[in-house]
Scaffold this motif. Structure first.
Motif, PDB file in Angstrom:
ATOM      1  N   THR A  26       0.852  -1.165  -0.010  1.00 18.30           N
ATOM      2  CA  THR A  26       0.049  -0.057   0.145  1.00 18.30           C
ATOM      3  C   THR A  26       0.844   1.285   0.048  1.00 18.30           C
ATOM      4  O   THR A  26       1.806   1.391   0.656  1.00 18.30           O
ATOM      5  N   LYS A  27       0.380   2.349  -0.631  1.00 18.27           N
ATOM      6  CA  LYS A  27       1.170   3.653  -0.741  1.00 18.27           C
ATOM      7  C   LYS A  27       0.273   4.393   0.152  1.00 18.27           C
ATOM      8  O   LYS A  27       0.783   5.721   0.417  1.00 18.27           O
ATOM      9  N   ASP A  28      -0.821   4.265   0.556  1.00 23.92           N
ATOM     10  CA  ASP A  28      -1.585   4.828   1.661  1.00 23.92           C
ATOM     11  C   ASP A  28      -0.947   4.628   2.993  1.00 23.92           C
ATOM     12  O   ASP A  28      -1.522   4.082   3.892  1.00 23.92           O
ATOM     13  N   ALA A  29      -0.008   5.141   3.254  1.00 21.06           N
ATOM     14  CA  ALA A  29       0.809   5.199   4.631  1.00 21.06           C
ATOM     15  C   ALA A  29       1.481   6.363   5.278  1.00 21.06           C
ATOM     16  O   ALA A  29       1.864   7.132   4.148  1.00 21.06           O
ATOM     17  N   TYR A  30       1.726   6.467   6.345  1.00 23.31           N
ATOM     18  CA  TYR A  30       2.257   7.848   6.807  1.00 23.31           C
ATOM     19  C   TYR A  30       3.027   7.293   8.240  1.00 23.31           C
ATOM     20  O   TYR A  30       2.678   6.409   8.748  1.00 23.31           O
ATOM     21  N   ILE A  31       3.906   8.265   8.555  1.00 20.28           N
ATOM     22  CA  ILE A  31       4.523   8.018   9.780  1.00 20.28           C
ATOM     23  C   ILE A  31       3.668   8.676  10.959  1.00 20.28           C
ATOM     24  O   ILE A  31       3.090   9.665  10.829  1.00 20.28           O
ATOM     25  N   ALA A  32       3.908   7.853  12.072  1.00 18.63           N
ATOM     26  CA  ALA A  32       3.018   8.279  13.299  1.00 18.63           C
ATOM     27  C   ALA A  32       3.862   8.529  14.602  1.00 18.63           C
ATOM     28  O   ALA A  32       5.216   7.850  14.345  1.00 18.63           O
ATOM     29  N   ALA A  33       3.683   9.452  15.614  1.00 17.12           N
ATOM     30  CA  ALA A  33       4.607   9.549  16.745  1.00 17.12           C
ATOM     31  C   ALA A  33       3.637  10.190  17.767  1.00 17.12           C
ATOM     32  O   ALA A  33       2.738  10.519  17.669  1.00 17.12           O
ATOM     33  N   HIS A  34       4.223   9.875  19.007  1.00 13.99           N
ATOM     34  CA  HIS A  34       3.499  10.321  20.077  1.00 13.99           C
ATOM     35  C   HIS A  34       3.969  12.015  20.227  1.00 13.99           C
ATOM     36  O   HIS A  34       5.148  12.434  20.174  1.00 13.99           O
ATOM     37  N   VAL A  35       2.956  12.787  20.179  1.00  8.65           N
ATOM     38  CA  VAL A  35       2.828  14.052  20.169  1.00  8.65           C
ATOM     39  C   VAL A  35       2.036  14.658  21.157  1.00  8.65           C
ATOM     40  O   VAL A  35       0.890  14.472  21.378  1.00  8.65           O
ATOM     41  N   VAL A  36       2.793  15.727  22.032  1.00  5.66           N
ATOM     42  CA  VAL A  36       2.185  16.224  23.090  1.00  5.66           C
ATOM     43  C   VAL A  36       1.903  17.576  22.946  1.00  5.66           C
ATOM     44  O   VAL A  36       2.764  18.459  22.441  1.00  5.66           O
ATOM     45  N   LEU A 157       0.021  26.438  23.202  1.00  8.46           N
ATOM     46  CA  LEU A 157       1.346  27.083  22.650  1.00  8.46           C
ATOM     47  C   LEU A 157       2.405  26.338  21.857  1.00  8.46           C
ATOM     48  O   LEU A 157       2.702  27.174  20.900  1.00  8.46           O
ATOM     49  N   LEU A 158       2.501  25.075  22.056  1.00  4.50           N
ATOM     50  CA  LEU A 158       3.455  24.482  21.069  1.00  4.50           C
ATOM     51  C   LEU A 158       3.144  22.871  21.233  1.00  4.50           C
ATOM     52  O   LEU A 158       2.515  22.351  22.060  1.00  4.50           O
ATOM     53  N   SER A 159       3.949  22.061  20.472  1.00  5.79           N
ATOM     54  CA  SER A 159       3.753  20.562  20.581  1.00  5.79           C
ATOM     55  C   SER A 159       5.074  20.137  20.756  1.00  5.79           C
ATOM     56  O   SER A 159       6.302  20.823  20.237  1.00  5.79           O
ATOM     57  N   ILE A 160       5.410  18.971  21.412  1.00  2.00           N
ATOM     58  CA  ILE A 160       6.743  18.310  21.463  1.00  2.00           C
ATOM     59  C   ILE A 160       6.490  16.778  20.942  1.00  2.00           C
ATOM     60  O   ILE A 160       5.615  16.158  21.326  1.00  2.00           O
ATOM     61  N   ILE A 161       7.423  16.618  20.027  1.00  3.74           N
ATOM     62  CA  ILE A 161       7.245  15.188  19.379  1.00  3.74           C
ATOM     63  C   ILE A 161       8.157  14.107  20.452  1.00  3.74           C
ATOM     64  O   ILE A 161       9.503  14.666  20.439  1.00  3.74           O
ATOM     65  N   SER A 162       7.875  13.321  20.738  1.00  9.12           N
ATOM     66  CA  SER A 162       8.452  12.168  21.679  1.00  9.12           C
ATOM     67  C   SER A 162       9.673  11.640  20.847  1.00  9.12           C
ATOM     68  O   SER A 162       9.558  10.725  20.207  1.00  9.12           O
ATOM     69  N   GLY A 163      10.826  11.955  21.452  1.00  4.07           N
ATOM     70  CA  GLY A 163      12.088  11.256  21.194  1.00  4.07           C
ATOM     71  C   GLY A 163      12.317  10.950  19.604  1.00  4.07           C
ATOM     72  O   GLY A 163      11.900  11.687  18.890  1.00  4.07           O
ATOM     73  N   ASN A 164      12.709   9.687  19.548  1.00  9.26           N
ATOM     74  CA  ASN A 164      12.989   9.165  18.188  1.00  9.26           C
ATOM     75  C   ASN A 164      12.015   7.767  17.751  1.00  9.26           C
ATOM     76  O   ASN A 164      12.327   6.878  17.246  1.00  9.26           O
ATOM     77  N   HIS A 165      10.926   7.802  18.674  1.00  9.14           N
ATOM     78  CA  HIS A 165       9.984   6.517  18.572  1.00  9.14           C
ATOM     79  C   HIS A 165       8.946   6.801  17.348  1.00  9.14           C
ATOM     80  O   HIS A 165       8.137   7.694  17.808  1.00  9.14           O
ATOM     81  N   TYR A 166       9.054   6.293  16.348  1.00  8.34           N
ATOM     82  CA  TYR A 166       8.240   6.503  15.308  1.00  8.34           C
ATOM     83  C   TYR A 166       7.642   5.069  14.928  1.00  8.34           C
ATOM     84  O   TYR A 166       8.295   4.105  15.043  1.00  8.34           O
ATOM     85  N   TRP A 167       6.516   5.043  14.247  1.00  2.00           N
ATOM     86  CA  TRP A 167       5.892   3.861  13.712  1.00  2.00           C
ATOM     87  C   TRP A 167       5.165   4.325  12.322  1.00  2.00           C
ATOM     88  O   TRP A 167       4.980   5.462  12.021  1.00  2.00           O
ATOM     89  N   ILE A 168       4.825   3.241  11.712  1.00  2.00           N
ATOM     90  CA  ILE A 168       3.937   3.553  10.467  1.00  2.00           C
ATOM     91  C   ILE A 168       2.457   2.998  10.657  1.00  2.00           C
ATOM     92  O   ILE A 168       2.338   2.022  11.082  1.00  2.00           O
ATOM     93  N   ILE A 169       1.748   3.804  10.080  1.00  2.00           N
ATOM     94  CA  ILE A 169       0.270   3.366   9.714  1.00  2.00           C
ATOM     95  C   ILE A 169      -0.114   3.248   8.567  1.00  2.00           C
ATOM     96  O   ILE A 169      -0.032   4.291   7.701  1.00  2.00           O
ATOM     97  N   GLY A 170      -0.324   1.990   7.993  1.00  4.92           N
ATOM     98  CA  GLY A 170      -0.335   1.590   6.702  1.00  4.92           C
ATOM     99  C   GLY A 170      -2.011   1.246   6.346  1.00  4.92           C
ATOM    100  O   GLY A 170      -2.345   0.299   7.278  1.00  4.92           O
ATOM    101  N   ASN A 171      -2.618   2.062   5.687  1.00  8.37           N
ATOM    102  CA  ASN A 171      -4.047   1.626   5.324  1.00  8.37           C
ATOM    103  C   ASN A 171      -4.199   0.789   4.182  1.00  8.37           C
ATOM    104  O   ASN A 171      -3.962   1.084   3.035  1.00  8.37           O
ATOM    105  N   PHE A 172      -4.485  -0.373   4.673  1.00  8.73           N
ATOM    106  CA  PHE A 172      -4.879  -1.499   3.470  1.00  8.73           C
ATOM    107  C   PHE A 172      -6.348  -1.611   3.168  1.00  8.73           C
ATOM    108  O   PHE A 172      -7.278  -1.429   4.047  1.00  8.73           O
TER     109      PHE A 172
END
Length: 303
Positions: A26-36, A157-172
């Motif tokens: 699938t090409k319908d995929a994107y990166i996700a992360a913990h965003v505060v 005010l702002l957002s903080i992306i948590s560290g280097n922990h990322y994952w992929i959400i692939g929409n199949f």
């Protein structure tokens, strides 16, 4: 030499064609992360801004300091009222020993003493909220404030992306999920790094379609003559054993995902066999065509 080259090309073709059946893509995929998302719990003017876009911050680091003079005055007033109520409570308690007052006055003094203590505690909390600290370690992004600006209670005010922990959400697609299960190997290609494939694995499959939990009304499929294929989000984790620079990777960056759903050990053998058979067929057809062309180029003459 030409036959060997042609055989190699046929092998590559059959290997690519057969290997496609081992993967769901699938090409319908994107990166996700913990965003505060950071917001202010109190209102006031920003006295000091210690956070800038794309800065790395540690957990507990001071980000924003709001003018605290108003809240310090409120704490002083609440403390004075508390001391007055406590003094009155001590006087009432002494009088209650000799039964010189009613039970109502005793309860009223006790309640007032407790209430003033609670008010002081609330005002002290508000004073502490004028200093905004980072709740996690990560990178600052989407800052929307400036020093000296007035912010309201609850304002973003702002957002903080948590560290280097990322994952992929692939929409199949729905018809792709039959052979997709947690634990399967996968490959991820991020559009920002088009020449590199990252190792990954399937973590989980969402129970529900992509639009099932959308705040917007879902499409009424009963009114369509053509059935619409739905998408199912699949969470895919990067392989921890591989090392790569994730400094330029962020949420909602697009990607391509391939999940290995079948064992492809027999693909190489079948590719050799099919490429050999194809080569033999091509040789036979070439000889037949060449023979016919030769006959047509030398017609027989009759007397």
């Amino acid at each position: 030499m030409a036959f060997i080259l042609f055989e190699g090309l046929l092998f590559i073709f059959w290997n690519y064609f057969l290997e496609k059946g081992c993967y769901q893509k699938t090409k319908d995929a994107y990166i996700a992360a913990h965003v505060v998302r950071i917001a202010s719990k109190v209102s006031g003017y920003i006295e000091t801004l210690l956070a800038q876009d794309n800065w790395e911050v540690k957990k507990g680091e001071l980000l924003v300091k709001i003018d605290s003079r108003d809240y310090m005055a409120r704490v002083a007033v609440a403390d004075a009222i508390r001391k007055l109520a406590q003094t009155e409570w001590l006087r009432i308690r002494q009088l209650s020993v000799i039964n010189a007052l009613s039970a109502f006055n005793y309860d009223l003094a006790l309640a007032t003493n407790v209430m003033t203590r609670s008010i002081l505690r609330l005002e002290s909390l508000s004073l502490g909220y004028t200093n905004i600290y980072s709740p996690i370690e990560g990178k600052i992004t989407a800052r929307s404030i400036e020093e000296g600006e007035y912010v309201s209670e609850g304002q973003y005010l702002l957002s903080i992306i948590s560290g280097n922990h990322y994952w992929i959400i692939g929409n199949f697609k729905e018809n792709q999920l039959e052979n997709i299960h947690p634990g399967q190997q996968a490959k991820v290609r991020i559009d920002a790094y088009p020449k590199k494939w990252f190792r990954a694995r399937v973590d989980s499959v969402q129970r529900g379609t992509k639009g099932a939990f959308s705040p917007y009304p879902l499409e009424d499929l009963s009114l369509n003559y053509v059935k619409t294929t739905q998408r199912i989000p699949v969470k895919i984790l990067f392989d921890d054993s591989q090392k790569f620079d994730a400094s330029n990777i962020g949420p909602w960056m697009t990607a391509t995902v391939q999940v290995k759903t079948k064992d492809c050990k027999a693909v190489y053998i079948l590719s050799v066999i099919y490429s050999f058979i194809t080569l033999v067929v091509f040789i036979i057809l070439f000889k037949i065509i060449k023979k016919n062309i030769f006959k047509n180029s030398h017609p027989t003459t009759t007397f």
